[in-house]
Design a protein around this motif. Structure first.
Motif, mmCIF file in Angstrom:
data_model
loop_
_atom_site.group_PDB
_atom_site.id
_atom_site.type_symbol
_atom_site.label_atom_id
_atom_site.label_comp_id
_atom_site.label_asym_id
_atom_site.label_seq_id
_atom_site.Cartn_x
_atom_site.Cartn_y
_atom_site.Cartn_z
ATOM 1 N N ALA A 107 0.830 -1.208 0.000
ATOM 2 C CA ALA A 107 0.000 0.000 0.000
ATOM 3 C C ALA A 107 0.866 1.259 0.000
ATOM 4 N N ALA A 108 1.948 1.250 0.782
ATOM 5 C CA ALA A 108 2.815 2.420 0.862
ATOM 6 C C ALA A 108 3.563 2.654 -0.455
ATOM 7 N N THR A 109 3.958 1.566 -1.131
ATOM 8 C CA THR A 109 4.627 1.706 -2.422
ATOM 9 C C THR A 109 3.686 2.336 -3.445
ATOM 10 N N ALA A 110 2.438 1.864 -3.461
ATOM 11 C CA ALA A 110 1.454 2.457 -4.368
ATOM 12 C C ALA A 110 1.240 3.935 -4.050
ATOM 13 N N ALA A 111 1.222 4.265 -2.751
ATOM 14 C CA ALA A 111 1.022 5.661 -2.350
ATOM 15 C C ALA A 111 2.178 6.541 -2.812
ATOM 16 N N ILE A 173 12.994 -4.312 -14.173
ATOM 17 C CA ILE A 173 11.529 -4.286 -14.091
ATOM 18 C C ILE A 173 11.005 -2.859 -14.025
ATOM 19 N N ILE A 174 11.607 -2.057 -13.146
ATOM 20 C CA ILE A 174 11.099 -0.698 -12.965
ATOM 21 C C ILE A 174 11.339 0.157 -14.210
ATOM 22 N N THR A 175 12.513 0.023 -14.837
ATOM 23 C CA THR A 175 12.741 0.797 -16.066
ATOM 24 C C THR A 175 11.764 0.368 -17.154
ATOM 25 N N TRP A 176 11.472 -0.952 -17.233
ATOM 26 C CA TRP A 176 10.492 -1.425 -18.217
ATOM 27 C C TRP A 176 9.096 -0.906 -17.884
ATOM 28 N N ILE A 190 1.655 -0.164 -9.723
ATOM 29 C CA ILE A 190 1.589 -1.571 -10.136
ATOM 30 C C ILE A 190 2.435 -2.442 -9.207
ATOM 31 N N ALA A 191 3.642 -1.989 -8.872
ATOM 32 C CA ALA A 191 4.507 -2.745 -7.963
ATOM 33 C C ALA A 191 3.847 -2.919 -6.599
ATOM 34 N N GLY A 192 3.164 -1.888 -6.125
ATOM 35 C CA GLY A 192 2.491 -1.973 -4.828
ATOM 36 C C GLY A 192 1.362 -2.985 -4.817
#
Length: 444
Positions: A107-111, A173-176, A190-192
């Motif tokens: 949840a925090a990553t999405a935030a 992954i993140i750069t993609w 998306i990662a969150g």
């Protein structure tokens, strides 16, 4: 014994001389593969900001000093939560703590993907620090509860290998995701969401002890418990004890454990947080090249960690003492890490710098064997709180290092003195790994 040797070992006969006893299941290894995945995702999420930082720095118009503060935000709360969450793990069990952590940090990553500026991003990063705090100490506790004493080197490094794997895979992954989703914000959301779903999987599969897991048969449970009984007998305890941290503070090995992990993380977190910007600003790499270079560097760390744990367990299986094995392997690691970092300061070729950093990470990650130390020093009762204390020390370096490097880069306009800061951390690590007694439980 290797996994292959264990699988092909002759099956003992039943006591009545009839059919062979049931083959030992290997649920403990499957559980640690799940922990590897969990820690990998953990480091994808926590390291995502470093990969996206060239874009975020430009969008938020951040100075090097503010970049350092932003990179340190995660570590402030992550470090402060280590001892409390270690106590919670010993009190309530690792399964509950891991599940809550997964949902919270997802949840925090999405935030963080919704941040409007420096302050809101800083707060979101602090939230990730709070919620991720329980993962590594819980893994150390599971190593104490689930693994035979002769397998804990591999258990520790399988657990901790998720750090370089997540840093390396995360870069790709993140750069993609940034490219595919149209920006860093959607990538973080998306990662969150993926992390929250992982929390459900951990609740379904993880158990706090082998006998609570339906897939564990009697042979595997007895194999693990026989090792625990032997450890307790050697330590002169019955497997139970008071849950406490303060009594450990009087022992040299406790402080060597903490300072060794502090020095290790001074190097690792420095490269994790500032490495992409170093490649961008000092070597002229674009975002795509940063992603693949980071994958190579931290991928070497993943390979090194798995091989280091396997080598340690094989040497122990041949009858070599714990102190001889650990001090030799980790002493060699410290010398090569310090030397490799000095080399990075003098080479000008970008490819040579990537190669040297890959060598540094390969040997640095041998120190992931430290995740077997809380179980050695504190036994099963206090493995959680000792793991928390160790990780607290490591993450003091986590929040000091990004700030220090930010001021060093801002003041000098380059990265040479920042790399020498990492060399100093490697020296602290080297002295500590040689001072620690890996052979016995502390008398608490």
């Amino acid at each position: 014994m290797s996994l292959r040797e264990e699988a092909t070992a002759p099956r003992p006969l039943a006591k009545d001389g009839g059919q062979p006893a049931p083959k030992r299941t290997s649920v403990r290894w499957k559980l640690f593969i799940l922990l590897l995945v969990l820690v990998t995702v953990n480091y994808v999420d926590r390291g995502s900001i470093s990969v996206a930082l060239p874009v975020i720095q430009k969008e938020f118009d951040l100075s090097p000093e503010l970049v350092g503060l932003l990179l340190s935000a995660f570590f402030w709360t992550y470090a402060l939560m280590q001892v409390p969450v270690g106590w919670l793990i010993d009190r309530f069990g690792p399964r509950k703590v891991i599940t809550v952590s997964c949902v919270g940090w997802g949840a925090a990553t999405a935030a963080s993907g919704m941040a409007g500026g420096f302050l809101s991003m800083f707060i979101a990063r602090m939230g990730i620090g709070v919620t991720e705090a329980g993962i590594m100490p819980a893994g150390g506790k599971l190593n104490a509860l689930w693994m035979h004493s002769k397998e804990r080197g591999r258990g520790a490094t399988i657990l901790d290998a998720g750090a370089p794997l997540g840093a390396g895979v995360g870069a790709v992954i993140i750069t993609w995701l940034i490219s595919a989703a149209g920006g860093w914000r959607a990538a973080f959301v998306i990662a969150g969401i993926a992390t929250v779903l992982l929390g459900a999987l951990t609740w379904w599969y993880i158990r706090d002890n082998p006998r609570a897991h339906k897939a564990v048969n009697e042979a595997e449970a007895e194999y693990i418990e026989a090792s625990h009984r032997a450890e307790d007998e050697a330590a002169g305890v019955n497997g139970e004890g008071r849950r406490a941290l303060l009594p450990y503070l009087k022992f040299r090995s406790f402080w060597a454990m903490c300072l060794g992990w502090l020095g290790f993380n001074g190097v690792f977190y420095g490269l994790l947080t500032w490495g992409p910007l170093y490649l961008s600003q000092a070597k002229g790499f674009d975002l795509k090249t940063i992603g693949w270079s980071t994958f190579v560097i931290f991928g070497a760390g993943f390979v090194g960690e798995i091989l280091g744990g396997t080598l340690a367990d094989r040497l122990r299986a041949r009858g070599l003492g714990a102190n001889l094995v650990m001090r030799t392997l980790l002493g060699i690691s410290s010398v090569i890490v310090a030397g490799g970092l000095v080399g990075v300061t003098v080479v000008s070729d970008p490819i040579a710098a990537v190669v040297l950093l890959s060598v540094v990470l390969f040997f640095l990650r041998w120190v992931g064997l430290f995740w077997a130390v809380p179980a050695t020093l504190g036994g099963r009762t206090n493995a959680g709180v000792l793991g928390g204390a160790m990780n607290l020390s490591g993450n003091i370096a986590g929040f000091v290092t990004p700030i220090a490097v930010g001021f060093i880069v801002g003041a000098t306009g380059g990265y040479t003195w920042a790399l020498l800061y990492f060399v100093g951390s490697a020296i602290i690590m080297g002295v500590s790994v040689l001072a620690l007694d890996y052979s016995k439980r502390l008398p608490v």
